[in-house]
Design a protein around this motif. Structure first.
Motif, short mmCIF file in Angstrom:
data_model
loop_
_atom_site.label_atom_id
_atom_site.label_comp_id
_atom_site.label_asym_id
_atom_site.label_seq_id
_atom_site.Cartn_x
_atom_site.Cartn_y
_atom_site.Cartn_z
N LYS A 118 49.51 50.61 48.57
CA LYS A 118 47.94 50.18 48.95
C LYS A 118 47.91 48.72 48.82
CE LYS A 118 44.22 51.93 50.38
NZ LYS A 118 43.80 52.68 51.67
N ILE A 119 48.19 48.34 47.68
CA ILE A 119 47.97 46.74 47.36
C ILE A 119 48.47 45.99 48.41
CG2 ILE A 119 48.24 44.87 45.83
CD1 ILE A 119 47.65 46.99 43.77
N ASN A 120 50.25 46.32 48.88
CA ASN A 120 50.84 45.61 49.63
C ASN A 120 50.35 45.69 50.91
OD1 ASN A 120 52.83 44.78 47.61
ND2 ASN A 120 54.04 46.55 48.09
N GLU A 121 49.88 46.61 51.52
CA GLU A 121 49.21 47.10 52.73
C GLU A 121 48.15 45.87 52.97
OE1 GLU A 121 46.12 50.28 54.84
OE2 GLU A 121 47.89 50.98 53.73
N GLN A 122 47.23 45.95 51.95
CA GLN A 122 46.13 45.01 52.20
C GLN A 122 46.47 43.45 52.16
OE1 GLN A 122 42.97 45.90 49.34
NE2 GLN A 122 42.59 48.23 50.33
N ARG A 123 47.52 43.22 51.48
CA ARG A 123 47.98 41.80 51.25
C ARG A 123 48.59 41.32 52.43
NH1 ARG A 123 51.94 41.91 46.51
NH2 ARG A 123 52.50 39.90 46.94
N LEU A 124 49.40 42.20 52.97
CA LEU A 124 49.78 41.99 54.25
C LEU A 124 48.97 41.73 55.67
CD1 LEU A 124 53.18 44.37 54.24
CD2 LEU A 124 52.89 41.62 54.42
N GLU A 125 47.89 42.77 55.55
CA GLU A 125 46.77 42.59 56.37
C GLU A 125 46.18 41.30 56.18
OE1 GLU A 125 44.22 45.95 56.00
OE2 GLU A 125 45.59 47.33 56.74
N SER A 126 45.72 40.73 54.94
CA SER A 126 45.10 39.29 54.98
C SER A 126 45.83 38.21 55.37
CB SER A 126 44.84 39.10 53.36
OG SER A 126 46.36 39.00 52.74
N ASN A 127 47.23 38.30 55.73
CA ASN A 127 47.93 37.39 56.46
C ASN A 127 47.87 35.99 55.56
OD1 ASN A 127 50.07 36.77 58.29
ND2 ASN A 127 48.33 35.84 59.80
N ILE A 128 47.74 35.91 54.33
CA ILE A 128 47.50 34.85 53.62
C ILE A 128 48.95 34.30 53.17
CG2 ILE A 128 46.46 33.66 51.68
CD1 ILE A 128 44.12 35.86 51.64
N LYS A 129 49.18 33.02 53.81
CA LYS A 129 50.63 32.48 53.57
C LYS A 129 50.66 31.70 52.15
CE LYS A 129 52.38 34.54 57.06
NZ LYS A 129 53.18 35.89 57.00
N GLU A 130 49.78 30.66 52.35
CA GLU A 130 49.50 29.71 51.35
C GLU A 130 48.11 29.68 50.84
OE1 GLU A 130 51.21 25.87 51.61
OE2 GLU A 130 53.00 26.37 52.62
N PRO A 131 47.84 30.31 49.64
CA PRO A 131 46.30 30.39 49.32
C PRO A 131 45.80 29.04 49.26
CG PRO A 131 47.51 31.82 48.08
CD PRO A 131 48.67 31.22 48.83
N LYS A 132 44.69 28.68 49.94
CA LYS A 132 43.92 27.24 49.70
C LYS A 132 42.79 27.55 48.71
CE LYS A 132 45.02 26.25 54.41
NZ LYS A 132 45.29 27.68 54.63
N ASN A 133 42.44 28.53 48.13
CA ASN A 133 41.48 28.79 47.26
C ASN A 133 41.31 30.02 46.34
OD1 ASN A 133 40.01 30.92 48.73
ND2 ASN A 133 39.66 29.38 50.22
N LEU A 134 40.57 30.02 45.41
CA LEU A 134 40.66 31.36 44.67
C LEU A 134 40.51 32.53 45.42
CD1 LEU A 134 38.98 31.64 41.09
CD2 LEU A 134 38.62 33.29 42.65
N GLU A 135 39.48 32.81 46.22
CA GLU A 135 39.45 33.98 47.16
C GLU A 135 40.82 34.46 47.86
OE1 GLU A 135 35.83 35.17 49.33
OE2 GLU A 135 37.11 34.46 51.30
N GLU A 136 41.27 33.32 48.25
CA GLU A 136 42.72 33.77 49.09
C GLU A 136 43.99 33.96 48.03
OE1 GLU A 136 43.76 30.26 51.79
OE2 GLU A 136 41.86 30.89 53.07
N GLN A 137 43.75 33.04 47.01
CA GLN A 137 44.67 33.65 45.91
C GLN A 137 44.57 35.07 45.33
OE1 GLN A 137 47.22 31.78 45.10
NE2 GLN A 137 48.01 32.69 43.02
N ALA A 138 43.30 35.46 45.26
CA ALA A 138 43.27 36.75 44.83
C ALA A 138 43.55 37.76 45.61
CB ALA A 138 41.71 36.98 44.23
N ILE A 139 43.28 37.90 46.63
CA ILE A 139 43.49 38.56 47.87
C ILE A 139 45.07 38.57 47.88
CG2 ILE A 139 43.31 39.18 50.20
CD1 ILE A 139 40.54 37.96 50.18
N SER A 140 45.53 37.60 48.05
CA SER A 140 47.21 37.78 48.18
C SER A 140 47.81 38.14 46.78
CB SER A 140 47.59 36.07 48.39
OG SER A 140 47.45 35.44 47.10
N LEU A 141 47.01 38.48 45.82
CA LEU A 141 47.78 39.05 44.82
C LEU A 141 47.62 40.51 44.52
CD1 LEU A 141 47.14 36.24 41.89
CD2 LEU A 141 49.33 36.92 42.85
N VAL A 142 46.27 40.78 44.77
CA VAL A 142 45.95 42.42 44.70
C VAL A 142 45.32 42.91 45.85
CG1 VAL A 142 45.84 41.91 42.13
CG2 VAL A 142 43.58 41.56 43.51
N GLY A 143 45.22 42.28 46.96
CA GLY A 143 44.33 42.96 47.99
C GLY A 143 42.88 42.86 48.22
#
Length: 370
Positions: A118-143
């Motif tokens: 479930k976490i991996n599915e949401q991480r892939l959907e976010s399509n965040i390659k290089e997090p630019k801020n805290l929001e993107e960093q968190a989503i790339s880690l836990v969805g």
């Protein structure tokens, strides 16, 4: 000219108290001064109706360092308290840190593999390659689900800024467990001193001269003239009269309420992770020591931007502030009569065991020839 003291220690928190205790053991004459009307800094506890209230927010001692654990245990007996905070999101209750209890409550999953998928599915959907801020960093880690319910609102209240405006490095990693362990810390040793943290500070400073409600800066020249060395645990930018500018902090406001109940929330710490609730958490202090009192005292924590006169709690360690701190650090390194240490002097958030360890390292360096 004969000096009255070997060391004047500015601040009676864990760093200052540890240094004063160790220096006194080595035959040095110390004076501890503090602006506040009590010793102990932020670990100070106030007894209300038999409940030891953590006046400046929850403090849970934890470490994997046996030497530090043995060191603090010489001053107090520690109970078996285990930090297991819970999160309240609009009335939905989740376990922290993120674990299988959290994932089951969120998605109804039963196995670690289902949770990982479930976490991996949401991480892939976010399509965040290089997090630019805290929001993107968190989503790339836990969805997105965990981010939206358990991170976003709490973080934005804590820092007073949108998560998309906060640097990614604030959340380098997030604790994610694929088991049912609700223990927030991974450390081997954990607990609360029986009778509160005052027990430790009182024993450390026993027999040492202490002056409270005493501001170092009001009589700075007098203190400097009366001692061989100063141990400074306050704000390093204040020590240097803010000559490069003021470092930024987040502060906290506390709202206490004594209730005619024996149990308000069933847990010592409940985080409110939605953005609508103005406070970040409620602390029910009696649970730190498994209290059975007829009454209970709760504290709501409201983060705020620090301004002069407030207590500085959390350094805002963004790029701008860290570069500013380096200017002050260079000045501090040139001092031969002033020793700096602790959270405010180092402009870094420390857990309690880190503070004690750092103080002991300074002691070792300072008295290596004795």
């Amino acid at each position: 000219m004969m000096k009255k003291y070997d060391y004047i220690i500015v601040g009676s928190g864990l760093f200052g108290a540890t240094f004063a205790y160790e220096a006194t053991k080595r035959g040095k004459k110390c004076l501890v001064i503090d602006r506040r009307n009590h010793i102990g800094g932020n670990v100070y506890c106030e007894n209300v109706e038999g409940i030891n209230v953590h006046t400046y927010g929850a403090h849970i001692f934890h470490t994997s360092d046996k030497e530090i654990w043995d060191y603090v245990n010489q001053f107090a007996e520690f109970n078996r308290y285990t930090n297991s905070p819970i999160a309240n999101f609009h009335g939905e209750i989740y376990n922290l840190p993120f674990n299988m209890n959290t994932f089951n409550r969120l998605w109804g999953v039963l196995t670690p593999q289902e949770a990982q998928d479930k976490i991996n599915e949401q991480r892939l959907e976010s399509n965040i390659k290089e997090p630019k801020n805290l929001e993107e960093q968190a989503i790339s880690l836990v969805g997105t689900d965990i981010y939206e319910k358990l991170i976003k609102g709490y973080t934005e209240k804590q820092w007073g800024r949108k998560a998309s405006e906060l640097p990614a490095f604030i959340i380098k990693r997030l604790p994610v467990r694929f088991n049912y362990d609700n223990n927030y810390f991974n450390d081997k040793y954990q607990g609360i001193p029986e009778g509160g943290y005052n027990v430790i500070i009182d024993k450390m400073l026993e027999g040492i001269e202490v002056r409270l409600e005493t501001d170092f800066f009001e009589n700075r020249s007098e203190w400097e003239e009366s001692t061989l060395k100063i141990v400074f645990t306050g704000m390093i930018d204040e020590y240097y009269n803010y000559q490069f500018g003021k470092l930024e902090y987040r502060s906290l406001k506390f709202e206490n309420e004594l209730l005619n109940l024996d149990n308000y929330q069933g847990n010592a710490v409940v985080n409110y992770t939605d953005s609508d609730t103005p406070y970040t958490r409620i602390i029910e202090h009696k649970h730190f020591e498994f209290g059975t009192q007829d009454k209970t005292l709760i504290t709501k924590e409201y983060p705020s931007e620090w301004k002069p006169g407030d207590e500085p709690y959390y350094p805002v360690n963004n790029k701008q502030n860290n570069e500013l701190f380096q200017n002050y650090k260079k000045l501090a390194e040139q001092e031969d009569r002033v020793l700096f240490g602790g959270r405010l002097a180092d402009y870094k958030y420390y857990d309690m065991h880190n503070v004690i360890s750092q103080a002991l390292q300074l002691v070792e360096k300072e008295f290596s020839n004795i």
